[in-house]
Write an enzyme that holds these catalytic residues in place. Structure first.
Site, short mmCIF file in Angstrom:
data_model
loop_
_atom_site.label_atom_id
_atom_site.label_comp_id
_atom_site.label_asym_id
_atom_site.label_seq_id
_atom_site.Cartn_x
_atom_site.Cartn_y
_atom_site.Cartn_z
N HIS A 241 44.86 -33.09 31.64
CA HIS A 241 43.81 -34.20 32.27
C HIS A 241 42.80 -34.34 30.91
CE1 HIS A 241 45.06 -32.98 36.17
NE2 HIS A 241 45.40 -31.92 35.74
N GLU B 75 41.93 -29.26 31.92
CA GLU B 75 41.18 -30.46 31.49
C GLU B 75 40.59 -30.66 30.08
OE1 GLU B 75 40.33 -32.93 33.44
OE2 GLU B 75 40.67 -32.53 35.47
N HIS C 216 48.30 -36.27 33.46
CA HIS C 216 48.09 -36.53 34.97
C HIS C 216 48.60 -38.00 35.30
CE1 HIS C 216 44.73 -36.38 38.36
NE2 HIS C 216 45.82 -36.14 38.70
N ASP D 297 44.52 -40.60 32.56
CA ASP D 297 44.48 -39.66 31.71
C ASP D 297 45.64 -38.56 31.35
OD1 ASP D 297 43.71 -38.88 34.72
OD2 ASP D 297 43.24 -36.70 33.63
#
Length: 207
Positions: free
Chosen positions: A43, A125, A162, A172
């Site tokens: 992400h 992330e 993602h 993303d």
């Protein structure tokens, strides 16, 4: 050639990576099948958008974000999400959820005919935006983390973004993420980037 360092299963304790700073999030729950972890999802996030280096992402994932601190936060007020890992622009890794638990990172999602990707995935992330690039330090940490995950998750085989498990809803990590270089670094650990990650929509001809 990009290479990935060998990983050691001893670097893990109860699903926590010892090379990351632990910051436990309450936004998690048991997995339906703790042995079924086959997907790694990449992400990108920044809070507020395009602002890097603050503690807002960590605050969001631990339900401590001051919703009144920035106008953008009004649009996500009350949101309860998490990811297993967060890698900042300097390559520092923070872990919020044990890999044996279900983090809330994918939302409505589907891959290879299976819904609810949170059930069987690990979420990472990267501090960034879906229309921005990422740092060399982030790629290095992501490769080390990926190798580490492979050392303890025997079913882990596939990695994608993602945008690929929630097409049309998420963008993303976006076109600035270098899938080719990342995939080259993964070659030695048995983790493969799904071919769809290399596909980009064709631009429509001007009318």
């Amino acid at each position: 050639m990009v290479t990935t360092p060998r990983a050691d299963a001893a670097a893990w304790s109860a699903g926590w990576w010892q090379q990351a700073r632990a910051c436990p999030s309450p936004n998690c729950e048991p997995r339906p099948d703790p042995q079924d972890i086959s997907l790694l999802v990449v992400h990108a996030i920044s809070l507020p958008p395009r602002v890097y280096g603050g503690g807002e992402v960590e605050a969001l994932f631990t339900n401590r974000l001051d919703w009144d601190a920035h106008p953008y936060f009004q649009g996500i007020r009350g949101l309860r999400v998490s990811s297993h890992f967060f890698i900042d622009r300097a390559g520092l890794v923070v872990q919020f959820v044990s890999i044996h638990e279900r983090a809330w990172h994918a939302g409505a999602s589907c891959w290879a005919g299976r819904d609810n990707c949170n059930d069987y995935s690990v979420g990472v992330e990267l501090e960034g935006m879906d229309d921005d690039c990422f740092t060399a330090q982030q790629y290095g940490s992501l490769l080390r983390l990926s190798a580490g995950l492979c050392a303890v998750l025997p079913q882990l085989r596939t990695v994608l973004g993602h945008e690929h498990i929630a097409p049309g809803r998420k963008l993303d990590p976006g076109p600035g993420f270098d899938w080719a270089t990342y995939a080259q670094g993964l070659a030695s650990v048995g983790l493969q980037v799904a071919p769809v990650a290399f596909e980009r929509p064709q631009e429509k001809p001007a009318s």
